[in-house]
Design a protein around this motif. Structure first.
Motif, PDB file in Angstrom:
ATOM      1  N   TYR A 179       0.776  -1.246  -0.064  1.00  0.00           N
ATOM      2  CA  TYR A 179      -0.031  -0.089  -0.011  1.00  0.00           C
ATOM      3  C   TYR A 179       0.957   1.514   0.154  1.00  0.00           C
ATOM      4  CZ  TYR A 179      -3.777  -3.536   0.906  1.00  0.00           C
ATOM      5  OH  TYR A 179      -4.768  -4.273   0.815  1.00  0.00           O
ATOM      6  N   SER A 180       2.121   0.978   0.511  1.00  0.00           N
ATOM      7  CA  SER A 180       2.836   2.305   0.234  1.00  0.00           C
ATOM      8  C   SER A 180       3.031   2.683  -1.116  1.00  0.00           C
ATOM      9  CB  SER A 180       4.402   2.052   1.001  1.00  0.00           C
ATOM     10  OG  SER A 180       5.059   1.146   0.323  1.00  0.00           O
ATOM     11  N   ALA A 181       3.155   1.988  -2.048  1.00  0.00           N
ATOM     12  CA  ALA A 181       3.288   2.246  -3.407  1.00  0.00           C
ATOM     13  C   ALA A 181       2.011   3.240  -3.744  1.00  0.00           C
ATOM     14  CB  ALA A 181       3.140   1.059  -4.176  1.00  0.00           C
ATOM     15  N   ASN A 182       0.888   3.097  -3.257  1.00  0.00           N
ATOM     16  CA  ASN A 182      -0.113   3.993  -3.804  1.00  0.00           C
ATOM     17  C   ASN A 182       0.295   5.323  -3.645  1.00  0.00           C
ATOM     18  OD1 ASN A 182      -1.761   1.727  -4.027  1.00  0.00           O
ATOM     19  ND2 ASN A 182      -2.748   1.732  -2.347  1.00  0.00           N
ATOM     20  N   CYS A 183       1.095   5.789  -2.465  1.00  0.00           N
ATOM     21  CA  CYS A 183       1.277   7.153  -2.400  1.00  0.00           C
ATOM     22  C   CYS A 183       2.255   7.478  -3.687  1.00  0.00           C
ATOM     23  CB  CYS A 183       2.569   7.452  -1.179  1.00  0.00           C
ATOM     24  SG  CYS A 183       1.256   6.826   0.386  1.00  0.00           S
ATOM     25  N   TYR A 184       3.162   6.654  -4.323  1.00  0.00           N
ATOM     26  CA  TYR A 184       4.097   7.079  -5.202  1.00  0.00           C
ATOM     27  C   TYR A 184       3.321   7.037  -6.623  1.00  0.00           C
ATOM     28  CZ  TYR A 184       8.100   6.470  -2.490  1.00  0.00           C
ATOM     29  OH  TYR A 184       8.900   6.963  -1.542  1.00  0.00           O
ATOM     30  N   VAL A 185       2.236   6.221  -6.629  1.00  0.00           N
ATOM     31  CA  VAL A 185       1.278   6.325  -8.012  1.00  0.00           C
ATOM     32  C   VAL A 185       0.553   7.796  -7.734  1.00  0.00           C
ATOM     33  CG1 VAL A 185      -0.933   5.361  -9.032  1.00  0.00           C
ATOM     34  CG2 VAL A 185       0.955   3.844  -7.963  1.00  0.00           C
ATOM     35  N   ALA A 186       0.196   8.217  -6.541  1.00  0.00           N
ATOM     36  CA  ALA A 186      -0.542   9.251  -6.494  1.00  0.00           C
ATOM     37  C   ALA A 186       0.290  10.595  -6.811  1.00  0.00           C
ATOM     38  CB  ALA A 186      -0.907   9.496  -5.016  1.00  0.00           C
ATOM     39  N   TYR A 187       1.624  10.509  -6.475  1.00  0.00           N
ATOM     40  CA  TYR A 187       2.510  11.448  -6.677  1.00  0.00           C
ATOM     41  C   TYR A 187       2.834  11.607  -8.344  1.00  0.00           C
ATOM     42  CZ  TYR A 187       7.229  13.714  -7.291  1.00  0.00           C
ATOM     43  OH  TYR A 187       8.238  14.772  -7.978  1.00  0.00           O
ATOM     44  N   MET A 188       2.913  10.494  -9.096  1.00  0.00           N
ATOM     45  CA  MET A 188       3.077  10.373 -10.282  1.00  0.00           C
ATOM     46  C   MET A 188       1.867  11.039 -10.998  1.00  0.00           C
ATOM     47  SD  MET A 188       5.964   8.956 -10.426  1.00  0.00           S
ATOM     48  CE  MET A 188       6.501   8.687 -11.859  1.00  0.00           C
ATOM     49  N   TYR A 189       0.703  10.869 -10.457  1.00  0.00           N
ATOM     50  CA  TYR A 189      -0.440  11.497 -11.227  1.00  0.00           C
ATOM     51  C   TYR A 189      -0.527  13.024 -11.030  1.00  0.00           C
ATOM     52  CZ  TYR A 189      -2.859   7.376 -13.154  1.00  0.00           C
ATOM     53  OH  TYR A 189      -2.902   6.224 -13.884  1.00  0.00           O
ATOM     54  N   ALA A 190      -0.225  13.316  -9.742  1.00  0.00           N
ATOM     55  CA  ALA A 190      -0.355  14.731  -9.089  1.00  0.00           C
ATOM     56  C   ALA A 190       0.905  15.778 -10.003  1.00  0.00           C
ATOM     57  CB  ALA A 190      -0.150  14.873  -7.796  1.00  0.00           C
ATOM     58  N   SER A 191       1.898  14.940 -10.078  1.00  0.00           N
ATOM     59  CA  SER A 191       3.022  15.745 -10.885  1.00  0.00           C
ATOM     60  C   SER A 191       3.114  15.639 -12.208  1.00  0.00           C
ATOM     61  CB  SER A 191       4.264  15.116 -10.235  1.00  0.00           C
ATOM     62  OG  SER A 191       4.483  13.651 -10.427  1.00  0.00           O
ATOM     63  N   GLY A 192       2.256  14.504 -12.762  1.00  0.00           N
ATOM     64  CA  GLY A 192       2.383  14.265 -14.261  1.00  0.00           C
ATOM     65  C   GLY A 192       3.608  13.878 -14.800  1.00  0.00           C
ATOM     66  N   LYS A 193       4.359  13.085 -13.963  1.00  0.00           N
ATOM     67  CA  LYS A 193       5.381  12.230 -14.346  1.00  0.00           C
ATOM     68  C   LYS A 193       5.184  10.790 -14.974  1.00  0.00           C
ATOM     69  CE  LYS A 193       9.075  14.349 -11.429  1.00  0.00           C
ATOM     70  NZ  LYS A 193       8.491  15.715 -11.134  1.00  0.00           N
ATOM     71  N   GLY A 194       5.229  10.716 -16.066  1.00  0.00           N
ATOM     72  CA  GLY A 194       5.141   9.328 -16.705  1.00  0.00           C
ATOM     73  C   GLY A 194       3.618   8.996 -16.933  1.00  0.00           C
ATOM     74  N   VAL A 195       2.807   9.941 -16.544  1.00  0.00           N
ATOM     75  CA  VAL A 195       1.377  10.030 -16.916  1.00  0.00           C
ATOM     76  C   VAL A 195       0.851  11.254 -17.261  1.00  0.00           C
ATOM     77  CG1 VAL A 195       0.835   7.971 -15.718  1.00  0.00           C
ATOM     78  CG2 VAL A 195       0.756   9.939 -14.591  1.00  0.00           C
ATOM     79  N   PHE A 196      -0.476  11.472 -17.866  1.00  0.00           N
ATOM     80  CA  PHE A 196      -1.420  12.629 -17.889  1.00  0.00           C
ATOM     81  C   PHE A 196      -1.716  13.191 -16.600  1.00  0.00           C
ATOM     82  CE2 PHE A 196      -4.778  15.635 -18.979  1.00  0.00           C
ATOM     83  CZ  PHE A 196      -3.829  16.353 -19.969  1.00  0.00           C
ATOM     84  N   PRO A 197      -1.379  14.282 -16.186  1.00  0.00           N
ATOM     85  CA  PRO A 197      -1.894  14.752 -14.857  1.00  0.00           C
ATOM     86  C   PRO A 197      -3.212  14.621 -14.470  1.00  0.00           C
ATOM     87  CG  PRO A 197      -0.528  16.430 -15.639  1.00  0.00           C
ATOM     88  CD  PRO A 197      -0.972  15.599 -16.664  1.00  0.00           C
ATOM     89  N   ASN A 198      -3.614  14.075 -13.171  1.00  0.00           N
ATOM     90  CA  ASN A 198      -4.956  13.577 -12.748  1.00  0.00           C
ATOM     91  C   ASN A 198      -5.123  13.678 -11.340  1.00  0.00           C
ATOM     92  OD1 ASN A 198      -7.379  12.359 -12.091  1.00  0.00           O
ATOM     93  ND2 ASN A 198      -7.288  11.211 -14.073  1.00  0.00           N
ATOM     94  N   PHE A 199      -5.386  14.969 -10.956  1.00  0.00           N
ATOM     95  CA  PHE A 199      -5.782  15.132  -9.330  1.00  0.00           C
ATOM     96  C   PHE A 199      -6.389  14.366  -8.761  1.00  0.00           C
ATOM     97  CE2 PHE A 199      -3.773  19.416 -11.104  1.00  0.00           C
ATOM     98  CZ  PHE A 199      -2.413  19.322 -10.342  1.00  0.00           C
TER      99      PHE A 199
END
Length: 222
Positions: free
Chosen positions: A156-176
């Motif tokens: 579940y700690s990985a969810n925080c990194y998935v959230a960061y990637m979506y919030a920052s738009g790193k590697g994915v389209f930004p999606n808050f």
């Protein structure tokens, strides 16, 4: 003399019959010195879980002399027999600057080995390497892949990194909104990285995911 022989035979039979779970009970209730011969017996029988348990004891120096060397050798053997917890712990031993076996390249490659043995946290560690450029070049798209694979396996700690990637738009389209979905549970449970991501990107203002459902993993498993 006869009584001693009977006692020896009984002990030998007990050593042969005891399971790892029973050894752990002996360890917990009577201490490591009582349990140690049983651990060693299973190690000789090439039991990878016993090797891993004994390696942890040597790493801690619990009731016996601490030996990183003995722990390392046990972890390598257990890993070679396919026990993923041993492979992951071996990778962490390579990754620790306090370890005499510190080697970032070996750490990364061993995390890869652990992921191939389906160890959830190994996927998270590989994602971190790719996100921050540790040992390997930064690759945000691959980092997202590994964080999601870790999340699917309930790290579940990985969810925080998935959230960061979506919030920052790193590697994915930004999606808050999607960042909110991935961060919320761990944020509420006090995960410090999730708290930072939540606050830095004001994710509380985006309670729903209104983005395109691209891909096969757009909300975390429970």
């Amino acid at each position: 003399m006869k009584k001693k022989v009977i006692a020896f035979v009984f002990l030998a039979e007990f050593l042969n019959a005891v399971t790892l779970q029973e050894i752990k009970i002996i360890h917990k209730e009577e201490g490591i010195l009582k349990a140690l011969p049983f651990y060693k017996k299973l190690v000789k029988e090439e039991n990878p879980k016993a090797m891993y348990e004994l390696a942890k004891i040597y790493l801690r120096g619990e009731g016996i002399a601490k030996s990183t060397t003995k722990a390392y050798n046990l972890l390598k053997e257990s890993s070679s027999l396919g026990f993923n917890e041993a492979t992951y712990t071996l990778a962490k031993l390579y990754f620790s600057q306090k370890s005499p076996y510190y080697n970032k390249a070996k750490a990364y490659n061993t995390f890869i080995d652990a992921s191939e043995q389906n160890h959830a946290k190994a996927f998270t560690m590989i994602g971190k390497h790719l996100l921050f450029g540790i040992t390997v070049k930064k690759d945000y798209k691959k980092a997202v892949y590994y964080f999601k694979e870790a999340s699917k396996r309930k790290d579940y700690s990985a969810n925080c990194y998935v959230a960061y990637m979506y919030a920052s738009g790193k590697g994915v389209f930004p999606n808050f909104g999607r960042a909110n979905v991935f961060a919320k549970d761990q944020y509420e449970k006090g995960n410090q990285f999730c708290i930072k991501v939540w606050n830095d990107y004001n994710l509380g203002n985006y309670p729903s995911d209104n983005g395109w459902n691209i891909g096969d993993y757009n909300k975390p498993v429970k």
